[in-house]
Design an enzyme around this catalytic site. Sequence first.
Site, PDB file in Angstrom:
ATOM      1  N   GLU A 228       0.828  -1.216   0.000  1.00  0.00           N
ATOM      2  CA  GLU A 228       0.000   0.000   0.000  1.00  0.00           C
ATOM      3  C   GLU A 228       0.862   1.266   0.000  1.00  0.00           C
ATOM      4  O   GLU A 228       0.543   2.242  -0.664  1.00  0.00           O
ATOM      5  CB  GLU A 228      -0.960   0.011   1.201  1.00  0.00           C
ATOM      6  CG  GLU A 228      -2.127  -0.954   1.063  1.00  0.00           C
ATOM      7  CD  GLU A 228      -3.035  -0.602  -0.107  1.00  0.00           C
ATOM      8  OE1 GLU A 228      -3.090   0.566  -0.513  1.00  0.00           O
ATOM      9  OE2 GLU A 228      -3.681  -1.522  -0.638  1.00  0.00           O
TER      10      GLU A 228
ATOM     11  N   TYR B   8      -6.813   6.346   4.661  1.00  0.00           N
ATOM     12  CA  TYR B   8      -6.953   5.391   3.560  1.00  0.00           C
ATOM     13  C   TYR B   8      -6.116   4.128   3.810  1.00  0.00           C
ATOM     14  O   TYR B   8      -6.619   2.998   3.723  1.00  0.00           O
ATOM     15  CB  TYR B   8      -6.529   6.019   2.208  1.00  0.00           C
ATOM     16  CG  TYR B   8      -6.257   4.929   1.206  1.00  0.00           C
ATOM     17  CD1 TYR B   8      -7.321   4.271   0.595  1.00  0.00           C
ATOM     18  CD2 TYR B   8      -4.959   4.470   0.959  1.00  0.00           C
ATOM     19  CE1 TYR B   8      -7.097   3.202  -0.254  1.00  0.00           C
ATOM     20  CE2 TYR B   8      -4.728   3.407   0.122  1.00  0.00           C
ATOM     21  CZ  TYR B   8      -5.797   2.783  -0.487  1.00  0.00           C
ATOM     22  OH  TYR B   8      -5.583   1.714  -1.305  1.00  0.00           O
TER      23      TYR B   8
ATOM     24  N   ASP C 176      -9.500   6.184  -2.032  1.00  0.00           N
ATOM     25  CA  ASP C 176      -8.325   6.729  -2.719  1.00  0.00           C
ATOM     26  C   ASP C 176      -8.800   7.313  -4.050  1.00  0.00           C
ATOM     27  O   ASP C 176     -10.007   7.388  -4.311  1.00  0.00           O
ATOM     28  CB  ASP C 176      -7.246   5.647  -2.920  1.00  0.00           C
ATOM     29  CG  ASP C 176      -7.706   4.557  -3.880  1.00  0.00           C
ATOM     30  OD1 ASP C 176      -8.914   4.518  -4.235  1.00  0.00           O
ATOM     31  OD2 ASP C 176      -6.868   3.749  -4.293  1.00  0.00           O
TER      32      ASP C 176
END
Length: 378
Positions: free
Chosen positions: A59, A142, A160
Amino acid sequence: MSRDNLPPAKPKLKAERHSSSPARKVCDLVPALLAWFAHGARDLPWRRTRDPYAIWVSEIMLQQTQVKTVIPYWERWMHALPEIRDLAEATPETIHKLWEGLGYYTRVRNLQKASRQIIANHNGQFPRDHEAILDLPGIGRYTAGAISSIAFNEPTPILDGNVIRVLTRLFGIATNPREKSTNEKLWRLAEQPVLQTHATKSESACSHLNQSLMELGAIVCTPKQPNCPQCPVQRHCTARRTGRVDQLPNLGARAPATARRFAAFVIERRGHFLVRQRPAGVVNAHLWEFPNMEISATSPDLKVIAKKELGLALAIVEKLCVIKHTITRYRITLEAWRAKIKSPLRKSARGITWLTPAELNNLAFTSAHRKILDKIAP
Ligand code: SF4
């Protein structure tokens, strides 16, 4: 009025499906999204694991960076630093070298800071608690939502750029998603389906639902020329129905890019090149580069500025190459010049050092300076 006296119910029209509440509508999408994700999603290496550390690394790498670029970086990283403890104990040189070329190097330093916090406060185990995840350096709403849902199947929403695009189009949201009220509305919309999915008690539904939204934005509902005919939720899509796909999301006007120009010097002496390491606390801290300085279109003689800015008395030999790149809102032109040192280094030129091409290749360079290095030591 008794029940019998009520006017006969109107037959339900197809169009009424589109006028249902946003919460209801977003939940209607869940079965189609899950079914599509099961067959239409890409097979990405970090999707083959539920290891929160591996998912966290992916991520962070994926912020500002495309999937195809990230794959080899992620694989190299997981091979070199397979556990949180390996990251916590790695040297700055190791982590910067593994990140070399991905840019936005604060990300990698925050990864290491967070890994040390996990060792100190969570016995080396990635925390499951959402607030504890949010407390880690470099992890915002997020990323915390992504790790919680993907690794632990928690009903935490994610929002996102990809999900924003999908939701604004599906719901025909024309206000700017960067504005607070619109952004909060989008977070609420992103939360509804994942909460509904959680209620099914499936072991992976929250994980798959969130990933399906991201994936849809990445490969179907793309910024330009989205593939609406192949979209699993096209029948729910307001933007498609109203012909506004190209207008959404409404991100407002972009700030105009600012042009900046730099000159770098490739200085060789007996098989060694002069380089320096960027100090802590500046952009691209800890990375290596050739001596360089910002110049203007009207800059006087390079030799004069090099002496003033870098403390180097140079004889310019020839232009080696010109590298153009963009960082955030800056459009940068970097001219690389071959040069010779005319006199011994002045005291003010300290912090720079002579290294062989083999030694240089083991260091982490900024992307633009790596391109210069590739010209002289491929
Ligand atoms: S129908 Fe088109 S615009 Fe609407 S969500 Fe699907 S891909 Fe995006």
